[in-house]
Design an enzyme around this catalytic site. Structure first.
Site, PDB file in Angstrom:
ATOM      1  N   GLU A   1       1.572  -9.886  -0.718  1.00  0.00           N
ATOM      2  CA  GLU A   1       0.275 -10.571  -0.638  1.00  0.00           C
ATOM      3  C   GLU A   1      -0.318 -10.816  -2.020  1.00  0.00           C
ATOM      4  O   GLU A   1      -0.961 -11.832  -2.256  1.00  0.00           O
ATOM      5  CB  GLU A   1      -0.678  -9.763   0.245  1.00  0.00           C
ATOM      6  CG  GLU A   1      -0.236  -9.763   1.713  1.00  0.00           C
ATOM      7  CD  GLU A   1      -1.141  -8.964   2.604  1.00  0.00           C
ATOM      8  OE1 GLU A   1      -1.143  -7.713   2.493  1.00  0.00           O
ATOM      9  OE2 GLU A   1      -1.838  -9.554   3.428  1.00  0.00           O
TER      10      GLU A   1
ATOM     11  N   ALA B   1       0.854  -1.197   0.000  1.00  0.00           N
ATOM     12  CA  ALA B   1       0.000   0.000   0.000  1.00  0.00           C
ATOM     13  C   ALA B   1       0.884   1.239   0.000  1.00  0.00           C
ATOM     14  O   ALA B   1       1.997   1.233   0.515  1.00  0.00           O
ATOM     15  CB  ALA B   1      -0.907  -0.014   1.217  1.00  0.00           C
TER      16      ALA B   1
ATOM     17  N   GLU C   1       4.290  -4.855   7.932  1.00  0.00           N
ATOM     18  CA  GLU C   1       3.171  -4.029   8.375  1.00  0.00           C
ATOM     19  C   GLU C   1       3.253  -3.642   9.839  1.00  0.00           C
ATOM     20  O   GLU C   1       2.871  -2.547  10.232  1.00  0.00           O
ATOM     21  CB  GLU C   1       1.848  -4.743   8.105  1.00  0.00           C
ATOM     22  CG  GLU C   1       1.397  -4.708   6.660  1.00  0.00           C
ATOM     23  CD  GLU C   1       1.938  -5.839   5.812  1.00  0.00           C
ATOM     24  OE1 GLU C   1       2.944  -6.467   6.197  1.00  0.00           O
ATOM     25  OE2 GLU C   1       1.366  -6.079   4.739  1.00  0.00           O
TER      26      GLU C   1
ATOM     27  N   GLY D   1       1.366  -5.575   1.047  1.00  0.00           N
ATOM     28  CA  GLY D   1       0.348  -5.959   0.068  1.00  0.00           C
ATOM     29  C   GLY D   1       0.949  -6.417  -1.240  1.00  0.00           C
ATOM     30  O   GLY D   1       0.343  -7.204  -1.969  1.00  0.00           O
TER      31      GLY D   1
HETATM   32  C1  LIG Z   1      -6.636   6.019  -1.878  1.00  0.00           C
HETATM   33  C2  LIG Z   1      -5.356   5.285  -1.592  1.00  0.00           C
HETATM   34  C3  LIG Z   1      -5.251   4.963  -0.117  1.00  0.00           C
HETATM   35  C4  LIG Z   1      -4.023   4.071   0.137  1.00  0.00           C
HETATM   36  C5  LIG Z   1      -3.841   3.811   1.581  1.00  0.00           C
HETATM   37  C6  LIG Z   1      -4.900   2.929   2.188  1.00  0.00           C
HETATM   38  C7  LIG Z   1      -4.271   1.632   2.671  1.00  0.00           C
HETATM   39  C8  LIG Z   1      -5.294   0.579   3.052  1.00  0.00           C
HETATM   40  C9  LIG Z   1      -4.592  -0.671   3.550  1.00  0.00           C
HETATM   41  C10 LIG Z   1      -5.450  -1.886   3.411  1.00  0.00           C
HETATM   42  C11 LIG Z   1      -4.703  -2.935   2.657  1.00  0.00           C
HETATM   43  C12 LIG Z   1      -3.444  -3.369   3.390  1.00  0.00           C
HETATM   44  C13 LIG Z   1      -2.494  -4.035   2.462  1.00  0.00           C
HETATM   45  C14 LIG Z   1      -1.227  -4.508   3.172  1.00  0.00           C
HETATM   46  O1  LIG Z   1      -1.522  -5.619   4.004  1.00  0.00           O
HETATM   47  C15 LIG Z   1      -0.630  -3.409   4.031  1.00  0.00           C
HETATM   48  C16 LIG Z   1       0.550  -2.762   3.354  1.00  0.00           C
HETATM   49  O2  LIG Z   1       0.936  -3.054   2.256  1.00  0.00           O
HETATM   50  S1  LIG Z   1       1.345  -1.551   4.298  1.00  0.00           S
HETATM   51  C17 LIG Z   1       2.802  -1.141   3.349  1.00  0.00           C
HETATM   52  C18 LIG Z   1       3.784  -2.282   3.409  1.00  0.00           C
HETATM   53  N1  LIG Z   1       5.010  -1.941   2.726  1.00  0.00           N
HETATM   54  C19 LIG Z   1       6.091  -1.477   3.392  1.00  0.00           C
HETATM   55  O3  LIG Z   1       6.082  -1.317   4.586  1.00  0.00           O
HETATM   56  C20 LIG Z   1       7.304  -1.204   2.541  1.00  0.00           C
HETATM   57  C21 LIG Z   1       8.072  -0.031   3.130  1.00  0.00           C
HETATM   58  N2  LIG Z   1       9.295   0.173   2.377  1.00  0.00           N
HETATM   59  C22 LIG Z   1      10.484  -0.355   2.789  1.00  0.00           C
HETATM   60  O4  LIG Z   1      10.588  -1.133   3.709  1.00  0.00           O
HETATM   61  C23 LIG Z   1      11.690   0.120   2.028  1.00  0.00           C
HETATM   62  O5  LIG Z   1      11.307   1.229   1.265  1.00  0.00           O
HETATM   63  C24 LIG Z   1      12.286  -0.927   1.099  1.00  0.00           C
HETATM   64  C25 LIG Z   1      11.261  -1.410   0.138  1.00  0.00           C
HETATM   65  C26 LIG Z   1      12.870  -2.072   1.911  1.00  0.00           C
HETATM   66  C27 LIG Z   1      13.410  -0.258   0.300  1.00  0.00           C
HETATM   67  O6  LIG Z   1      14.280   0.371   1.230  1.00  0.00           O
HETATM   68  P1  LIG Z   1      15.376   1.388   0.687  1.00  0.00           P
HETATM   69  O7  LIG Z   1      16.089   0.766  -0.460  1.00  0.00           O
HETATM   70  O8  LIG Z   1      16.142   1.855   1.878  1.00  0.00           O
HETATM   71  O9  LIG Z   1      14.568   2.590   0.059  1.00  0.00           O
HETATM   72  P2  LIG Z   1      13.664   3.640   0.856  1.00  0.00           P
HETATM   73  O10 LIG Z   1      13.081   3.035   2.077  1.00  0.00           O
HETATM   74  O11 LIG Z   1      14.414   4.934   0.992  1.00  0.00           O
HETATM   75  O12 LIG Z   1      12.468   3.819  -0.183  1.00  0.00           O
HETATM   76  C28 LIG Z   1      12.727   4.469  -1.425  1.00  0.00           C
HETATM   77  C29 LIG Z   1      11.594   5.449  -1.623  1.00  0.00           C
HETATM   78  O13 LIG Z   1      10.381   4.668  -1.811  1.00  0.00           O
HETATM   79  C30 LIG Z   1       9.426   5.066  -0.847  1.00  0.00           C
HETATM   80  N3  LIG Z   1       8.593   3.918  -0.473  1.00  0.00           N
HETATM   81  C31 LIG Z   1       9.020   2.673  -0.163  1.00  0.00           C
HETATM   82  N4  LIG Z   1       7.981   1.892   0.138  1.00  0.00           N
HETATM   83  C32 LIG Z   1       6.866   2.648   0.005  1.00  0.00           C
HETATM   84  C33 LIG Z   1       5.467   2.412   0.172  1.00  0.00           C
HETATM   85  N5  LIG Z   1       4.978   1.214   0.497  1.00  0.00           N
HETATM   86  N6  LIG Z   1       4.614   3.447  -0.033  1.00  0.00           N
HETATM   87  C34 LIG Z   1       5.089   4.656  -0.395  1.00  0.00           C
HETATM   88  N7  LIG Z   1       6.399   4.959  -0.582  1.00  0.00           N
HETATM   89  C35 LIG Z   1       7.264   3.945  -0.369  1.00  0.00           C
HETATM   90  C36 LIG Z   1      10.237   5.616   0.321  1.00  0.00           C
HETATM   91  O14 LIG Z   1       9.428   6.461   1.096  1.00  0.00           O
HETATM   92  C37 LIG Z   1      11.333   6.325  -0.416  1.00  0.00           C
HETATM   93  O15 LIG Z   1      10.781   7.530  -0.904  1.00  0.00           O
HETATM   94  P3  LIG Z   1      11.658   8.892  -0.858  1.00  0.00           P
HETATM   95  O16 LIG Z   1      12.075   9.051   0.578  1.00  0.00           O
HETATM   96  O17 LIG Z   1      12.828   8.623  -1.763  1.00  0.00           O
HETATM   97  O18 LIG Z   1      10.704   9.931  -1.353  1.00  0.00           O
END
Ligand SMILES: CCCCCCCCCCCCC[C@H](O)CC(=O)SCCNC(=O)CCNC(=O)[C@H](O)C(C)(C)COP(=O)(O)OP(=O)(O)OC[C@H]1O[C@@H](n2cnc3c(N)ncnc32)[C@H](O)[C@@H]1OP(=O)(O)O
Length: 262
Positions: free
Chosen positions: A118, A70, A138, A115
């Site tokens: 998933e 997400a 998460e 997600g």
């Molecule tokens: C109308 C739309 C509404 C949407 C929201 C509603 C959500 C509803 C939820 C219900 C469904 C749930 C589904 C699921 O079960 C829940 C999820 O998916 S929660 C998200 C899970 N994902 C994460 O936690 C991934 C987080 N990211 C990381 O751990 C790291 O980024 C990485 C992938 C390991 C890579 O690490 P690095 O190489 O160090 O790079 P960075 O961390 O610096 O990331 C680079 C850049 O990308 C941005 N970014 C990374 N992941 C996300 C993300 N998931 N969403 C948005 N942006 C993301 C990060 O912020 C960096 O951006 P920058 O700082 O360069 O601008």
């Protein structure tokens, strides 16, 4: 051949003559599962079904990410109704993939998280390339996986490993994911889609009704008593024997030629 029928800007698709349909997610920079990407996935799945795709590969067209889950940047500001609506929207597409009546393969190039993983878990098989990270982080942001991982992951890796991954929010590389059973094949970096397409091509040459029956029976084996599962085998093999593919498959074998399945 790129499928011109897919008009989405967040997804592209290509249909091979061998019945393999490849859907590529293209929502840079991280393939966050934003609504436009989900709409694109559904559009591409509509085209795949209309075109009679035999095997579907879901891949990434964004460097470094299969899908990061997400979109946290959006999620941080969304209200409860928006959170719930998006969750329903995401789960609708994930469960559609899981219910497709043809084999699906996730080609994981780059990181598959939350997600995004998933979505890959909803596919029947997973090919992961070295270089990416896989995980369900998460809990780091105060949520839980809520697009099917708590229900599917234990079946793939066992209760203890599923808990360990979700309770630590740690990320895996492709080789450890293979060792745990989270993915089914490991590819060299940049080769996940090619390996998935190779696997899909082999499957596309077989009887798709038979493959779909096997998938559904294996999935049922986690849910139903043994006797009921065995009875399901019998009823399905009898239906297949009455169908066109069995006769064609047996005749092709005896005539030493490739089968021409419907
Ligand atoms: C109308 C739309 C509404 C949407 C929201 C509603 C959500 C509803 C939820 C219900 C469904 C749930 C589904 C699921 O079960 C829940 C999820 O998916 S929660 C998200 C899970 N994902 C994460 O936690 C991934 C987080 N990211 C990381 O751990 C790291 O980024 C990485 C992938 C390991 C890579 O690490 P690095 O190489 O160090 O790079 P960075 O961390 O610096 O990331 C680079 C850049 O990308 C941005 N970014 C990374 N992941 C996300 C993300 N998931 N969403 C948005 N942006 C993301 C990060 O912020 C960096 O951006 P920058 O700082 O360069 O601008």
């Amino acid at each position: 051949m790129v499928s011109p029928e897919v008009t989405s800007t967040a997804v592209s698709a290509s249909a091979g003559g061998d019945g393999v349909f490849v859907i590529r997610m293209e929502n840079p920079p991280v393939n966050a599962l934003a609504p436009q990407l989900l709409d694109g996935l559904d559009e591409a799945l509509d085209v795949a079904e209309k075109d009679g795709a035999r095997v579907i590969v879901i891949a990434s067209g964004v460097d470094g990410f299969f899908a990061a889950g997400a979109d946290i940047k959006t999620m941080v500001d969304v209200d409860r109704d928006g959170f719930m609506a998006y969750g329903r929207r995401l789960r609708s597409t994930v469960e559609r993939v899981a219910a497709l009546d043809r084999p699906t393969i996730a080609a994981i190039e780059g990181s598959a998280l939350g997600g995004g993983l998933e979505l890959a878990l909803a596919c029947d098989l997973r090919v992961a390339a070295r270089g990416g990270k896989l995980g369900l982080p998460e809990a780091k942001i105060g949520l839980i996986p809520s697009a099917g991982a708590t229900q599917r992951l234990p079946k793939y890796v066992g209760r203890g490993r599923a808990l360990e991954l979700m309770l630590t929010a740690r990320l895996l590389d492709a080789d450890e994911a293979l060792e745990l059973g989270l993915v089914d094949r490991v590819a060299e970096t940049g080769q996940a889609e090619a390996q998935a397409v190779s696997l899909a091509t082999r499957m596309a040459g077989l009887s798709i009704p038979a493959l779909t029956d096997v998938i559904q029976l294996v999935d049922a084996s986690f849910e139903v008593p043994l006797a009921e599962g065995l009875a399901g085998e019998v009823s399905r093999v009898e239906a297949l024997f009455d169908g066109p593919d069995a006769r064609e498959g047996m005749r092709a074998f005896l005539e030493k030629r490739p089968p021409r399945f419907q």
